[in-house]
Design an enzyme around this catalytic site. Sequence first.
Site, PDB file in Angstrom:
ATOM      1  N   GLU A 432     -40.462   3.514   4.549  1.00 45.76           N
ATOM      2  CA  GLU A 432     -41.036   2.780   3.602  1.00 45.76           C
ATOM      3  C   GLU A 432     -42.738   2.753   3.391  1.00 45.76           C
ATOM      4  OE1 GLU A 432     -38.602   1.844   1.092  1.00 45.76           O
ATOM      5  OE2 GLU A 432     -40.642   1.930   0.012  1.00 45.76           O
TER       6      GLU A 432
HETATM    7  C1  LIG Z   1     -34.416   5.252  10.643  1.00 42.24           C
HETATM    8  C2  LIG Z   1     -34.998   5.900   9.367  1.00 42.24           C
HETATM    9  C3  LIG Z   1     -34.564   5.555   8.136  1.00 42.24           C
HETATM   10  C4  LIG Z   1     -35.121   6.043   6.901  1.00 42.24           C
HETATM   11  N1  LIG Z   1     -34.815   5.699   5.879  1.00 42.24           N
HETATM   12  C5  LIG Z   1     -34.970   6.416   4.663  1.00 42.24           C
HETATM   13  C6  LIG Z   1     -34.344   6.214   3.465  1.00 42.24           C
HETATM   14  O1  LIG Z   1     -33.314   5.573   3.150  1.00 42.24           O
HETATM   15  N2  LIG Z   1     -34.528   6.980   2.394  1.00 42.24           N
HETATM   16  C7  LIG Z   1     -35.653   8.032   2.358  1.00 42.24           C
HETATM   17  O2  LIG Z   1     -35.978   8.563   1.617  1.00 42.24           O
HETATM   18  N3  LIG Z   1     -36.538   8.087   3.718  1.00 42.24           N
HETATM   19  C8  LIG Z   1     -36.043   7.238   4.802  1.00 42.24           C
HETATM   20  N4  LIG Z   1     -36.753   7.304   5.866  1.00 42.24           N
HETATM   21  C9  LIG Z   1     -37.959   8.228   6.057  1.00 42.24           C
HETATM   22  C10 LIG Z   1     -39.479   7.465   6.232  1.00 42.24           C
HETATM   23  O3  LIG Z   1     -39.499   6.708   5.050  1.00 42.24           O
HETATM   24  C11 LIG Z   1     -40.353   8.636   6.704  1.00 42.24           C
HETATM   25  O4  LIG Z   1     -39.954   9.063   8.059  1.00 42.24           O
HETATM   26  C12 LIG Z   1     -41.819   7.917   6.504  1.00 42.24           C
HETATM   27  O5  LIG Z   1     -42.001   7.772   5.235  1.00 42.24           O
HETATM   28  C13 LIG Z   1     -42.835   8.980   7.166  1.00 42.24           C
HETATM   29  O6  LIG Z   1     -42.744  10.326   6.856  1.00 42.24           O
HETATM   30  P1  LIG Z   1     -42.306  11.443   7.910  1.00 42.24           P
HETATM   31  O7  LIG Z   1     -41.422  10.973   9.054  1.00 42.24           O
HETATM   32  O8  LIG Z   1     -42.301  12.974   7.267  1.00 42.24           O
HETATM   33  O9  LIG Z   1     -43.839  11.433   8.737  1.00 42.24           O
HETATM   34  P2  LIG Z   1     -45.459  12.125   8.403  1.00 42.24           P
HETATM   35  O10 LIG Z   1     -45.433  12.029   6.939  1.00 42.24           O
HETATM   36  O11 LIG Z   1     -44.791  13.508   8.948  1.00 42.24           O
HETATM   37  O12 LIG Z   1     -46.265  11.508   8.946  1.00 42.24           O
HETATM   38  C14 LIG Z   1     -46.700  11.476  10.431  1.00 42.24           C
HETATM   39  C15 LIG Z   1     -47.902  10.842  10.774  1.00 42.24           C
HETATM   40  O13 LIG Z   1     -48.901  11.395  10.111  1.00 42.24           O
HETATM   41  C16 LIG Z   1     -49.564  10.404   9.188  1.00 42.24           C
HETATM   42  N5  LIG Z   1     -49.947  10.748   7.890  1.00 42.24           N
HETATM   43  C17 LIG Z   1     -49.153  11.316   6.882  1.00 42.24           C
HETATM   44  N6  LIG Z   1     -49.818  11.842   5.897  1.00 42.24           N
HETATM   45  C18 LIG Z   1     -50.823  10.973   5.888  1.00 42.24           C
HETATM   46  C19 LIG Z   1     -51.900  10.851   5.094  1.00 42.24           C
HETATM   47  N7  LIG Z   1     -52.037  11.299   3.710  1.00 42.24           N
HETATM   48  N8  LIG Z   1     -52.994   9.895   5.410  1.00 42.24           N
HETATM   49  C20 LIG Z   1     -53.109   9.488   6.544  1.00 42.24           C
HETATM   50  N9  LIG Z   1     -52.009   9.739   7.521  1.00 42.24           N
HETATM   51  C21 LIG Z   1     -50.942  10.299   7.243  1.00 42.24           C
HETATM   52  C22 LIG Z   1     -48.300   9.190   8.958  1.00 42.24           C
HETATM   53  O14 LIG Z   1     -49.026   8.012   9.034  1.00 42.24           O
HETATM   54  C23 LIG Z   1     -47.761   9.374  10.459  1.00 42.24           C
HETATM   55  O15 LIG Z   1     -48.423   8.472  11.623  1.00 42.24           O
HETATM   56  C24 LIG Z   1     -36.365   6.844   7.100  1.00 42.24           C
HETATM   57  C25 LIG Z   1     -36.852   7.260   8.263  1.00 42.24           C
HETATM   58  C26 LIG Z   1     -36.408   6.796   9.608  1.00 42.24           C
HETATM   59  C27 LIG Z   1     -36.960   7.221  10.995  1.00 42.24           C
END
Ligand SMILES: Cc1cc2nc3c(=O)[nH]c(=O)nc-3n(C[C@H](O)[C@H](O)[C@H](O)COP(=O)(O)OP(=O)(O)OC[C@H]3O[C@@H](n4cnc5c(N)ncnc54)[C@H](O)[C@@H]3O)c2cc1C
Length: 588
Positions: A432
Amino acid sequence: MSTYQAPAKDTAFVLDQLVEFDKLCETMQLGEVNLELAKVIVEEAGKLASDVLAPLNAKGDQNGTKLVDAKVQESPGFAEAYQQYIDNGWATLTAPEEFGGQALPNVLGTAVNELWHSANMAFALCPMLTQGSIEALIAHGSDALKALYLPRLVSGEWTGTMNLTEPSAGSDLAAVATRAVPAGDHYLISGQKIYITWGDHQMSPNIVHLVLARTPDAPAGVKGISLFIVPKFLLDENGDPAELNDARCISIEHKLGIHASPTCTMSFGEKGGAVGYLVGEVNQGLAYMFTMMNHARQSVGLQGLSISERAYQQAVWYAKDRQQGRRKDGTKMPIIEHPDVRRMLMAQRAGCEAMRALALTAAAEIDRSQLDGDARAAARVELLTPIVKGWMTELANELTSLNIQVHGGMGFIEEAGAAQHYRDARILAIYEGTNGIQALDLIGRKTLADQGAALAALLDEMTSVAKDLHKFGLDDFAERYRASLARTQEVRVWILERAGRDRQLMGAVAFDFLMLMGYLCGAWMMARSAVAAKALLTQESTYGASFLHAKVTTARFYATHYLPRVEQHAQTLMAGLDSVFELEDDQF
Ligand SMILES: Cc1cc2nc3c(=O)[nH]c(=O)nc-3n(C[C@H](O)[C@H](O)[C@H](O)COP(=O)(O)OP(=O)(O)OC[C@H]3O[C@@H](n4cnc5c(N)ncnc54)[C@H](O)[C@@H]3O)c2cc1C
């Protein structure tokens, strides 16, 4: 063995003394709803949480979900528990009456949701996502879509999911690539979504996926994203589930925690395109998601409280049961008598009470913000939401870790169950919107965008509590509180003066600002609680002296053990970029 008990008395205290629940219901013109009814509802929910959901928590952890014959099989016992949950009407609590809901205040729904997440967070994620889908449809769906989908989502007969994330689109949703091609009265959706919570299961006869996708001529970036309903089963002319849509779960993730919540990779359009229906207008998808984000993000913050409360109860149980060391008279002593264990239990208790007060205060502001013209409440919701989500979930990691520490070696052993809460809590800072993203939201959209106006109003309101602390003899708390407020005023000016000077600076200090604000909001809540408890101690009340004295003591503990962290974060923040960005990428 540790069990779970709903903290009904503390919930009632917060609703009564901090939220002023009766007054809120009057303002909302909810004639028959009052605190007494709220207490009954919380107690009843507590029974289902303790008796049915809590015992399934460890079982779900050990027997997670499975993909069998292209279908996700939920953990044993979950379908029966879900049926009980909807049969008792719990799914309908806060939804509008016109769609079969009970139209109770959001703050009461939040108090009840705390119990579900404490008892079994993996289970409670399913109704939580359904609530999100309901909100999106109420706010943006056409009358026809509302009529078809809302009554069965509200009753809980069908469940909902949110499909945002893709392999290349996580924090950066501008990169969403799932396609939606117009085909008559509907669209054909194709693409892959990952990490979709409760993306498939057998607990309900249909699942309503809300999917972000791009139409063929959509502009690039966030301005070209639209929102679609994609049902697992298409509906027949009577609105009943019929033919299977072209959308399926192709795998479920093996993960650190919440094993009983299926995290699905969803494939749309393998056979030509999943039938999807546009919600609202084309290219407005992300804006629609934003309108429901406050609620969703506060729900994840609430999960931080819930799991911390569950871990706290377990720690107390263990600390009374486990004996180590001897008293002066030679008798064996339970570890609860060791000062360091006491410190950890108090830290858990104070953290939970501060979080509960903040979660319910923020939830009540959502109720107020929905009343016509309450701009103050709307601004407050915007400001508090990233704090509730970010701070409470960071604290949950710390407090569930303390539970392990209280257990000693046993905490590290899976059988004890402390490890599960620690593992389950870890996702909260990530999904989220990661807490890094929450921090940027707080400092950017919520502070700089209005030149710190909403923050200034909050700090003013907080300041008025200091004199009440003095009035009741809580001078030490009052001094610390005043000093923290003054420091935060300095931080506010520091941020506003430097915004725009250096692109990297705000990003580097945002997280410390988030945490500083969290600890300060917690202190505000504990100060208000202590003042209310002191006042109640001078009169007849239903809470009892023991509860009220404990409330004051716990608040004093917060002032000495958590409030100093405001100063620590202020110092780090004002160091600015300093060493954060000095090294070149290739020096790492
Ligand atoms: C168990 C689980 C359930 C989930 N459920 C859902 C769901 O129901 N529906 C759905 O759509 N998604 C879901 N997600 C996805 C979740 O919302 C994302 O994993 C999350 O938003 C982070 O995206 P990412 O994993 O691509 O990480 P990334 O975006 O790759 O981030 C990696 C790191 O980089 C940092 N970062 C990235 N961009 C920036 C920026 N602009 N500024 C500063 N820091 C940054 C982040 O804070 C993090 O520390 C789920 C994930 C998990 C693991």
